[in-house]
Write an enzyme that holds these catalytic residues in place. Sequence first.
Site, PDB file in Angstrom:
ATOM      1  N   HIS A  60      41.848  24.895  48.492  1.00 46.24           N
ATOM      2  CA  HIS A  60      40.672  24.080  47.954  1.00 46.24           C
ATOM      3  C   HIS A  60      40.467  22.779  48.092  1.00 46.24           C
ATOM      4  O   HIS A  60      39.598  21.959  48.013  1.00 46.24           O
ATOM      5  CB  HIS A  60      40.358  24.542  46.302  1.00 46.24           C
ATOM      6  N   THR A 103      77.250  38.054  20.306  1.00 44.52           N
ATOM      7  CA  THR A 103      77.713  37.748  21.430  1.00 44.52           C
ATOM      8  C   THR A 103      78.575  36.639  21.786  1.00 44.52           C
ATOM      9  O   THR A 103      78.116  35.437  20.864  1.00 44.52           O
ATOM     10  CB  THR A 103      76.850  37.927  23.001  1.00 44.52           C
TER      11      THR A 103
END
Length: 748
Positions: free
Chosen positions: A470, A544
């Site tokens: 465009h 973790t």
Amino acid sequence: MAEAHQAVGFRPSTTSDGAEMALSAPVLQEIYLSGLRSWKRHLSRFWNDFLTGVFPASPLSWLFLFSAIQLAWFLQLDPSLGLMEKIKELLPDWGGEHHRLRGVLAAALFASCLWGALIFTLHVALRLLLSYHGWLLEPHGAMSSPTKTWLALVRIFSGRKTMLFSYQRSLPRQPVPSVQDTVRKYLESVRPILSDEDFDWTSVLAQEFLRLQASLLQWYLQLKSWWASNYVSDWWEEFVYLRSRHPLMVNSNFYMMDFLYVTPTPVQAARAGNAVHALLLYRHRLNRQEILPTLLMGMRPLCSAQYEKIFNTTRIPGIPKDHIRHLRDSRHVAVFHRGRFFRVGTHSQSGLLSPRALEQQFQRILDDPSPACPQEEHLAALTAAPRDVWAQVRSSLKIQAKDALEAVEGAAFFVSLDSEPAGLTREDPAASLDAYARALLAGRGHDRWFDKSFTLIVFSNGKLGLSVEHSWADCPISGHMWEFTLATECFQLGYSADGHCKGHPESSLPQPQRLHWDLPEKDRGEFCLTYESTMTRLFLEGRTETVRSCTREACNFVRAMEDKEKTEPQRRALFRLAVEKHQALLKAAMSGQGVDRHLFALNIVSEFLHLRSPFLDQVHSEQWPLATSQIPVQQIHLFDVHNYPDYVSSGGGFGPADDHGYGVSYIFMGDDTVTFHISSKKSSTKTDSHRLGQHIEDALLDVASLFQDGQRPKPRCRGLQEEHTGHRGGSLPCHRMGSRAPTKPTNF
């Protein structure tokens, strides 16, 4: 249409009481650059301006004027009122025998000056006429006497047959509206959607704007309107389009469809041949200015400047903004089919190739059985990526695959030969049109080069479409071209009874050139920071911790495996040291003595206390090119892998932590089966999940050979499957060394 995603930073400073401060240098500089760009465009169009600059006169009118002056001079009349004699006196004296030549030159110079003055007067008169907009306010079908008079004068001053850019010098500049009128119209537009309280507040803000800032801002725009060609268009192009960092796909492209109910031929290559030929015919007419300027309601000419960039144009990604690259000419198109790129010449020594010859070239591409390379299959997805990402990757791509990139970006336009049909179907018209529009707007995300000014899309059933970027122009410009293309390829060029382009193939045509993207191997040849996850659930609410598994011991072992001077016993000894180090890190992490979660918590506290630590900043900025994790089988008693080897889990996977990295997940099932899930981003030119999977298999076999008297065992089974979903998706190869066929992991 694309939206402006970042604000224009031109804000004049004011004092607390609203008094205007000194002029803003950045704004003045930007206005100066806008004018400079306008004048550069004018200079670049010099030849076109020369051809059409005499409009509404003609080159023959100069010859007529010169002849009339010579005739009057022969009859001893002086239409110049003595000016030609003064011109003769200024010319060098070449002697008596050249006395008549001085007279001819003086007459030619006087005729040229008079001719130029007349043309300038006509231009000014035509510009004044075209500044009249009263006809816009009249009811449809009615025309007042002033408008009729205006139209007659426009036709008189327009003169001879017009060319595409004939009116460019006569079009008036876009005026800057009154800021008071603009604010009033804005308030009028928002009144229906605001409550009384909100509207009153908005009105107060508007009045404050008019009192404090409006006059200075308006002055800047007035200055620019006099200096540049248009006070708004170049800023609109830059800030709404070129500075936008969002992907072009969907945000800055639109599509155009084929005939809705008719497909002139089901032969894909034939439709492509006629369409490409018709498009290039349009370009030929465009270059020769044989396209008539658009007249609104048949009366008022529209600006034709946007037509200049239809062909040979590419939007080049950059930081902090893109730029539009336009070439004067291009004699080839870039073609994409089944993950492969081709360069197809459009001209021979005798001129533009015939539609049948172009069909022949496209059919050769369709018949080519060669597979796409992993590096190139999804390469075009980069043009659908955020612009900063694409700009960074393109800078390296320009070095590594310069010729292929230039062939695509330097093409007249891009052609995509899709492998699927499209278009309206009677069975399900709504769904078929939805799919048709979606294919034109986005395709598969990797089968359009969204940077090109437009992509011609030819589906397997012969249906056509257009995907248009465009920034370089608005829809009516490409719409004009598309109408010409459809009408020309269907009604003028036509097709033979068997659906092929008319004419005969040309056996002497060279084969389409396959483009090779000479990208580097995806193996890095270096060590990288490696993330391996382990649990801390030995502790209350533990989650973790990270095992930084790229240790010196592991690196020494890898170097030994690559060193031909090392013996097998030496390699085994280094392997044991690497394993022992890895186990020590794993146990420390599981027992709460890891590194990364502690540093993470320290960094959070420093943020709360606003205490900046360069060390913590460095740690926080680290990237993890290789992220790994094991999916442990916790309920082994539920599976009997010996008696039921088919019933094994293939685990799962995750995405890479780094844009140019890998995510590797693995799971052990029994004593002889390990499955790897490897992911990487399609937007990266530095990663290849398939290739890494092959390296992992080779490495496992090399390690196994250390403990089998140096004999490298053969893999009993290796499986590989890839599914692509979405733009970001990666490949997830599954490697398994066991007695049964591998499971098939699901991509994400």
